[in-house]
Write a protein that holds these residues in place. Sequence first.
Motif, short mmCIF file in Angstrom:
data_model
loop_
_atom_site.label_atom_id
_atom_site.label_comp_id
_atom_site.label_asym_id
_atom_site.label_seq_id
_atom_site.Cartn_x
_atom_site.Cartn_y
_atom_site.Cartn_z
N UNK A 86 51.81 15.37 29.86
CA UNK A 86 52.43 16.66 30.14
C UNK A 86 51.30 17.69 30.21
N UNK A 87 51.22 18.39 31.32
CA UNK A 87 50.09 19.30 31.51
C UNK A 87 50.59 20.69 31.92
N UNK A 88 49.76 21.68 31.64
CA UNK A 88 49.98 23.04 32.11
C UNK A 88 48.73 23.46 32.86
N UNK A 89 48.90 23.76 34.15
CA UNK A 89 47.78 24.16 35.00
C UNK A 89 47.74 25.68 35.05
N UNK A 90 46.60 26.26 34.74
CA UNK A 90 46.43 27.71 34.75
C UNK A 90 45.59 28.08 35.97
N UNK A 91 46.23 28.74 36.93
CA UNK A 91 45.54 29.22 38.12
C UNK A 91 45.03 30.62 37.82
N UNK A 92 43.72 30.77 37.76
CA UNK A 92 43.12 32.01 37.26
C UNK A 92 42.59 32.89 38.40
N UNK A 93 42.54 34.21 38.17
CA UNK A 93 41.82 35.09 39.10
C UNK A 93 40.32 34.95 38.87
N UNK A 94 39.55 35.57 39.73
CA UNK A 94 38.10 35.60 39.50
C UNK A 94 37.83 36.44 38.26
N UNK A 95 37.01 35.90 37.35
CA UNK A 95 36.65 36.64 36.15
C UNK A 95 35.43 37.49 36.45
N UNK A 96 35.63 38.81 36.43
CA UNK A 96 34.52 39.72 36.69
C UNK A 96 33.71 39.92 35.42
N UNK A 97 32.61 40.68 35.54
CA UNK A 97 31.83 40.98 34.34
C UNK A 97 32.62 41.92 33.44
N UNK A 98 32.19 42.02 32.19
CA UNK A 98 32.97 42.74 31.18
C UNK A 98 33.16 44.22 31.51
N UNK A 99 32.27 44.82 32.30
CA UNK A 99 32.40 46.23 32.62
C UNK A 99 33.59 46.52 33.53
N UNK A 100 34.02 45.50 34.29
CA UNK A 100 35.09 45.73 35.26
C UNK A 100 36.36 44.94 34.94
N UNK A 101 36.44 44.37 33.75
CA UNK A 101 37.55 43.51 33.42
C UNK A 101 38.70 44.30 32.83
#
Length: 237
Positions: free
Chosen positions: A55-70
């Motif tokens: 049983x799995x859960x797939x997490x489709x993520x956005x692009x992770x930007x640097x901490x200043x723009x997150x």
Amino acid sequence: MCDRPIQIAVIGDKAVGKTSIIRQWLYNDYSSSHSTTRLATYHFTSLFNGQRLFHIRIIDTPRFDDTNNTDPQQEWVRMYCFRRAHLFLLVFDINREETFSYIKNIYREIIRFRYNNNNNFYSQQPTENLADMINGDDDQSASHLPVIVVANKVDFISTDVRFANITLTNSRDIQQYVKKNFKSNTILCSAKYHWHLVLLFREVCRMLETVEDTVAKQAAQQARRRLQQHGKHCHVM
């Protein structure tokens, strides 16, 4: 079989085909129009390898930007994936070298966070070129992280021999680098034409056998800790 779903985080730069790979595999659906993933989406499904059901859960993520723009939502998803994901699919566009640089940096950040307890995410470093990547050793590679590297969009490789040879040579260098430093395999695929997606998720199944055992052990350890903590607060009257 572990009762808890095994969490698979799909991570990569913008427009590398993360969502397309997931939708093509799960729903046999492909859209030619590109829509940027801005919020994480979650897909629950199961995989059967002939002997075990996962049983799995797939997490489709956005692009992770640097901490200043997150933004806070993106930061929460990033921290959750880095902490809780049991398996990572690191996706890049085989025709864009910078997208491989991106997952290389992501890999380092996950290793640093999980094994070195270093919370200084995305410290700015000069972008390495491919030659530096191949010749240099990743100082974090000793720590094992369940990873599959996915080189998508092989259907876009130029038919012009002058450029195709360069792309294919780079892909061989990248596979060599991944095997040496990530201790992982690279799967070349095309989400558009469903090429090698079966091979990709066969590799996922292979790795899940080991991952599931680890998840079960962690769950048992957490249960024992809860019992011990509960026992400390119990008093015999």
